[in-house]
Design a protein around this motif. Sequence first.
Motif, mmCIF file in Angstrom:
data_model
loop_
_atom_site.group_PDB
_atom_site.id
_atom_site.type_symbol
_atom_site.label_atom_id
_atom_site.label_comp_id
_atom_site.label_asym_id
_atom_site.label_seq_id
_atom_site.Cartn_x
_atom_site.Cartn_y
_atom_site.Cartn_z
ATOM 1 N N PRO A 231 -21.484 -34.041 51.371
ATOM 2 C CA PRO A 231 -21.478 -35.481 51.265
ATOM 3 C C PRO A 231 -20.972 -35.812 49.815
ATOM 4 O O PRO A 231 -21.214 -36.955 49.535
ATOM 5 C CB PRO A 231 -23.051 -35.652 51.366
ATOM 6 N N ASP A 232 -20.578 -35.070 48.919
ATOM 7 C CA ASP A 232 -20.226 -35.408 47.688
ATOM 8 C C ASP A 232 -19.100 -36.817 47.621
ATOM 9 O O ASP A 232 -18.246 -36.714 48.356
ATOM 10 C CB ASP A 232 -19.770 -34.362 46.787
ATOM 11 N N ARG B 120 -26.140 -38.711 45.627
ATOM 12 C CA ARG B 120 -25.244 -37.885 46.407
ATOM 13 C C ARG B 120 -24.523 -36.795 45.668
ATOM 14 O O ARG B 120 -24.015 -37.037 44.595
ATOM 15 C CB ARG B 120 -24.157 -38.658 47.386
ATOM 16 N N THR B 121 -24.863 -35.407 45.993
ATOM 17 C CA THR B 121 -24.028 -34.378 45.186
ATOM 18 C C THR B 121 -23.596 -33.253 46.407
ATOM 19 O O THR B 121 -23.753 -33.329 47.618
ATOM 20 C CB THR B 121 -24.844 -33.968 44.059
#
Length: 352
Positions: free
Chosen positions: A119-120, A165-166
């Motif tokens: 999801p990055d 997000r990451t």
Amino acid sequence: MRRLLFSLLLLAAVLCGCSQEQKYVIGFYNVENLFDTSDDPLKDDDEFLPEGRNHWTQDKYEEKLGNIAHVIRAMKDENGAFHTLLGVAEVENRKVLEDLVAQEEIASAGYGIVHHEGPDGRGIDVALLYRPDQFELLESESIPYTFEGTEVQVSLSPEEQQAFRTRDILMVRGLLDGEQFAVYVAHLPSRSGGKGGDLRSVGAEIIYRHSEEMMEKYPGIKIVVMGDMNDNPTDESMKVWLHAEGDIAGVTSQEVYFSPFEEMFKDGYGSLSYRGEWNIYDLILVNYSLAAAPDGGLKICETADGYYGQVFKRPFLTQQDGKYKGTPFRSFSYGEFIGGYSDHYPTYVVIK
């Protein structure tokens, strides 16, 4: 004379801790923005398009692929064997990995690929390359980065946590030399934008908790944790939340990971340089079962220079002049492709 020569070679192998036939190389490499030239509408990849800020063309992409393959080949030439397991960070998708393993210099390794889309926001992921002739893949999992259940004192508000997000954390389990073996590949939140160490501590906590479950489910399993942690081995995320110990003699229970690069960091080694200071963010850690295995089992081994980890720093990977002389010869500088390799040196350990 032949008998004497054989005895000397055998003694050298014993002193190095690993014979050529027994060793497996396990490494990590942040390859610095390995993007293709195609637009992915689901990712923020505009700067890596031909008309984008980096003017990212097919010729540049192919040169970048060749550069990374050359580094992997150089490590093979030094160790006498390709990596059995090589974690990578900052890769856009599976296609770039397929293009990488097909490069002429490393195609003979026959690397398999484990990759999950994450999801990055920038669209970069982690992945694992593995040699199917040495590692039997059994399962993989993309572990989401979440604040749920964390014991870390987090500075973000609940709303900020929800929006954060990451990169996911990749877990791969398989058999290596007949033994249960798991690898975690991570790229923890960066320090850019003033992001605090608490965010990286949460990531380390996620890895540790998942690995505890893995050790409970598969008693005696060998575990390697690797990645761009954006923290040094002496930082809180590693010492407190991943329960890391820099002295292998201090790894006395399943609750503690051995951190081979802690001693090297204290001795002045680095895998990247920032504002004139050397850091080792590219870490590899091993659990108790790999640090203290009985004779006959897979175990991390000491190399000829007395350390248990290696930073692959070579002249061709190093800037030879200019403002950044002596630091990793990177691919990009101020949005321009300068023909280098990465802003990180690769790291690796050897097990036997």
